[in-house]
Design a protein around this motif. Structure first.
Motif, PDB file in Angstrom:
ATOM      1  N   VAL A  97      38.870 -53.504 -34.273  1.00 54.08           N
ATOM      2  CA  VAL A  97      38.417 -53.517 -32.769  1.00 54.08           C
ATOM      3  C   VAL A  97      37.853 -52.376 -32.365  1.00 54.08           C
ATOM      4  O   VAL A  97      36.723 -52.508 -31.862  1.00 54.08           O
ATOM      5  CB  VAL A  97      39.628 -54.061 -31.933  1.00 54.08           C
ATOM      6  N   THR A  98      38.218 -51.257 -32.833  1.00 54.22           N
ATOM      7  CA  THR A  98      37.627 -49.991 -32.347  1.00 54.22           C
ATOM      8  C   THR A  98      36.210 -49.766 -33.094  1.00 54.22           C
ATOM      9  O   THR A  98      35.273 -49.473 -32.378  1.00 54.22           O
ATOM     10  CB  THR A  98      38.507 -48.643 -33.089  1.00 54.22           C
ATOM     11  N   ALA A 100      34.273 -52.297 -34.228  1.00 52.79           N
ATOM     12  CA  ALA A 100      33.418 -53.240 -33.508  1.00 52.79           C
ATOM     13  C   ALA A 100      32.699 -52.773 -31.936  1.00 52.79           C
ATOM     14  O   ALA A 100      31.569 -52.850 -31.817  1.00 52.79           O
ATOM     15  CB  ALA A 100      34.061 -54.701 -33.543  1.00 52.79           C
ATOM     16  N   GLN A 101      33.622 -52.201 -31.526  1.00 50.95           N
ATOM     17  CA  GLN A 101      33.248 -51.714 -29.984  1.00 50.95           C
ATOM     18  C   GLN A 101      32.339 -50.545 -29.999  1.00 50.95           C
ATOM     19  O   GLN A 101      31.316 -50.395 -29.436  1.00 50.95           O
ATOM     20  CB  GLN A 101      34.644 -51.180 -29.180  1.00 50.95           C
ATOM     21  N   LYS A 102      32.741 -49.727 -31.098  1.00 54.44           N
ATOM     22  CA  LYS A 102      31.888 -48.522 -31.459  1.00 54.44           C
ATOM     23  C   LYS A 102      30.287 -48.761 -31.740  1.00 54.44           C
ATOM     24  O   LYS A 102      29.347 -48.122 -31.184  1.00 54.44           O
ATOM     25  CB  LYS A 102      32.364 -47.688 -32.480  1.00 54.44           C
ATOM     26  N   ALA A 104      28.835 -51.885 -31.221  1.00 55.18           N
ATOM     27  CA  ALA A 104      28.408 -52.984 -30.280  1.00 55.18           C
ATOM     28  C   ALA A 104      26.771 -52.546 -29.962  1.00 55.18           C
ATOM     29  O   ALA A 104      26.740 -51.571 -29.811  1.00 55.18           O
ATOM     30  CB  ALA A 104      29.349 -53.059 -29.300  1.00 55.18           C
TER      31      ALA A 104
END
Length: 183
Positions: A97-98, A100-102, A104
């Motif tokens: 999740v981290t 993927a956010q980084k 994006a």
């Protein structure tokens, strides 16, 4: 037979992507840093050529092809790491999740790379002419029907390959029987 079908499906997808847009070399260099990926591209075209190339790619909705690239690559990486590190499943799920956010939005680099390729493969005037064509009624029809035509063509190609693979398989068996070997 399944291998032939999978191979041809992959080849069909590659053919479809090539028909719709220029190849995205960034996919082949997933692990490379951004600077290494962009160094393999030709120099960007003129600002007007880049604008026209971006417009063409936008009209062709090419961004839809790579919209899920970052989440997809994060998921694939997580799955590969999970295979070797089953005890870390919870942590890897959280880290995914981290990560993927980084990252994006990084898929936009693919679009810029594709625009650069277009700007180097076509002259500025050709790009402008293509943009004009895609805005015409025939160009609009092509944009609307091409994905379906490509999909149907891929389906036909896969069906043909599967049928022809059976013919080839039969021929192998016949030739082996001539040698006294039943397979």
């Amino acid at each position: 037979m399944k291998l032939v079908s999978k191979t041809l499906s992959a080849a069909g997808l590659a053919l479809a992507l090539a028909a719709v847009a220029a190849p995205a070399s960034a996919q082949q260099k997933q692990a490379a840093p951004a600077s290494a990926m962009t160094s393999s591209l030709p120099k960007p075209g003129t600002p007007a050529a880049m604008t026209a190339a971006r417009e063409i790619l936008q009209m062709k909705n090419v961004a839809g092809m790579y919209a899920g690239a970052v989440p997809g690559l994060v998921q694939k990486t997580k799955e590969a790491l999970l295979q070797a590190n089953l005890n870390y499943q919870k942590d890897l799920n959280e880290v995914a999740v981290t990560v993927a956010q980084k990252f994006a939005g990084r898929e936009k680099e693919i679009g810029e790379g594709m625009a650069t390729i277009y700007a180097n493969e076509f002259t500025e005037q050709e790009l402008k002419d293509l943009a004009t064509f895609y805005k015409s009624p025939l160009g609009q029809k092509l944009l609307a029907t091409e994905p379906r035509a490509i999909g149907l063509s891929m389906s036909y190609m896969n069906a043909w390959a599967q049928n022809f693979a059976e013919v080839i398989n039969g021929e192998f068996r016949a030739e082996m029987r001539k040698r006294g070997k039943e397979i």
